[in-house]
Design an enzyme around this catalytic site. Structure first.
Site, PDB file in Angstrom:
ATOM      1  N   CYS A   1     126.416  79.349  74.558  1.00 50.65           N
ATOM      2  CA  CYS A   1     126.965  79.471  73.206  1.00 50.65           C
ATOM      3  C   CYS A   1     127.149  78.093  72.586  1.00 50.65           C
ATOM      4  O   CYS A   1     128.133  77.393  72.876  1.00 50.65           O
ATOM      5  CB  CYS A   1     128.294  80.221  73.261  1.00 50.65           C
ATOM      6  SG  CYS A   1     129.095  80.329  71.658  1.00 50.65           S
TER       7      CYS A   1
ATOM      8  N   CYS B 273     130.346  77.718  70.477  1.00 56.07           N
ATOM      9  CA  CYS B 273     131.597  77.587  71.245  1.00 56.07           C
ATOM     10  C   CYS B 273     131.709  76.205  71.882  1.00 56.07           C
ATOM     11  O   CYS B 273     132.780  75.615  71.899  1.00 56.07           O
ATOM     12  CB  CYS B 273     131.675  78.609  72.376  1.00 56.07           C
ATOM     13  SG  CYS B 273     131.065  80.242  71.981  1.00 56.07           S
ATOM     14  N   ASP B 274     130.615  75.706  72.452  1.00 52.99           N
ATOM     15  CA  ASP B 274     130.699  74.532  73.332  1.00 52.99           C
ATOM     16  C   ASP B 274     130.062  73.270  72.766  1.00 52.99           C
ATOM     17  O   ASP B 274     130.159  72.208  73.382  1.00 52.99           O
ATOM     18  CB  ASP B 274     130.018  74.858  74.678  1.00 52.99           C
ATOM     19  CG  ASP B 274     130.683  76.036  75.375  1.00 52.99           C
ATOM     20  OD1 ASP B 274     131.901  76.212  75.180  1.00 52.99           O
ATOM     21  OD2 ASP B 274     129.996  76.772  76.107  1.00 52.99           O
TER      22      ASP B 274
END
Ligand code: NAP
Length: 306
Positions: free
Chosen positions: A134, A137-138
């Site tokens: 992701c 997200c990261d």
């Protein structure tokens, strides 16, 4: 009381739309979601093809709005991991890992799909230590660093564009010499100056010292291998449907999707499938919400007949 007219399992766009329509049809509606509202949509930075948002919309913000909207009409959200589903009797029973038991007359399965793994030996262990599925997200963990994105679809292209604004350099590794991604994603990708394309190549090994230090790739045409130094690997090689809990009870397609047509009806009465988990030709937010509305309509009809 844990009894409802309908329980929706999965809180992505299909699930929350189904919950909205069911609640507006005056059905008592529970929605059970394992993590946070939005599913895969919730991890998408910018959605440009969902009508009504001229400047695009952040997936997580859209998910929060969908949740609020369904709850405004009385849908109840529970955040828990479903551990078992008993769907074949007229009263459906759902248990969660925290020991709760729920019953309903109908169930809408909006279970979504999860990122496919490459299947490399150390891939699982390195999750959170350089391996990610992701970018939204990261991505910020790799500010100013070098990363590799693996894949050639819309997700790989969108992730690469997103990461190009954060990272110093991105290797985009694809097993063929053309991307599968649609033109809408290719155009912004072409403008990214810090992306190096690694064509016809597969990842042989993720290099590590406890954390990712690089990847070894093999050119599938020449068999030549080379090592690319990087701090992170973003894997975007497609999705697999989340059908683990229903694979014994429901009819699935050979690819593992729930075998339900446009009516969203499954082979079990009172059980409907909506969104990415269903066999369909186009998996987008807009088709997921459409499924949610159809599933709610079919549920209402089923309960009225019953
Ligand atoms: P996808 O369209 O299935 O593409 C997967 C890519 O990974 C393909 O290029 C495939 O190569 C490659 N691949 C598959 N298995 C591989 C392996 N074992 N090793 C190396 N490469 C492998 O998946 P997606 O890009 O995640 O898109 C999924 C769905 O979401 C699509 O319907 C897409 O339109 C939709 N979507 C996603 C976004 C987003 O931002 N996340 C946005 C819009 C739409 P080949 O091309 O050679 O098969």
């Amino acid at each position: 009381m844990n009894q409802y007219d309908v329980i929706v399992v999965g809180g992505g766009p299909a699930g929350y739309t189904a919950a909205l329509y069911c609640a507006r049809a005056a059905l008592s509606t529970l929605i059970i979601e394992a993590m946070a509202p939005g599913g895969q949509m919730g991890t998408t930075d910018q959605i440009d093809n969902y009508p009504g948002f001229a400047d695009g919309v952040n997936g997580f913000e859209l998910a929060m709005e969908m949740q609020k909207q369904a709850e405004r009409f009385g849908a109840v959200s529970v955040f828990a991991q479903v551990s078992s589903l008993h769907l074949d009797a007229p009263v459906k029973k759902i248990c969660t890992e925290d020991g709760e038991k729920y019953e309903s007359s109908a169930v809408i399965l909006a279970l979504g799909a999860s990122p496919r793994e490459l299947g490399l030996p150390n891939e699982k262990n390195l999750r959170g230590k350089g391996v990610s599925y992701c970018a939204t997200c990261d991505g910020m963990f790799y500010k100013g660093k070098t990363v590799a994105v693996i894949g050639g679809g819309d997700t790989a292209a969108a992730d690469t564009v997103f990461l190009s604004k954060i990272c110093e350099k991105i290797y985009l590794v694809h097993r063929r010499d053309t991307l599968r991604a649609s033109k809408a994603y290719l155009k912004p990708l072409e403008k990214c100056e810090n992306v190096e394309f690694v064509w016809d190549s597969v990842v042989e090994k993720i290099l590590e010292n406890g954390k990712v230090t690089g990847i070894r790739v093999k050119n599938v045409k020449t068999e030549e291998q080379k090592e690319l130094t990087c701090d992170g690997v973003f894997i975007a090689v497609g999705n697999i449907p989340n059908t683990g809990l229903v694979k014994e009870s429901l009819r699935l397609t050979p690819a593992g999707y729930i075998d339900a047509g446009e009516s969203t009806e499954t082979n079990l009465p009172g059980v409907f499938a909506a969104g990415d988990v269903r066999q369909k030709v186009l998996r987008q937010v807009v088709t997921a919400v459409s499924d949610g509305a159809v599933a709610a309509h079919m549920t209402e009809e089923y309960l009225t007949k019953k």
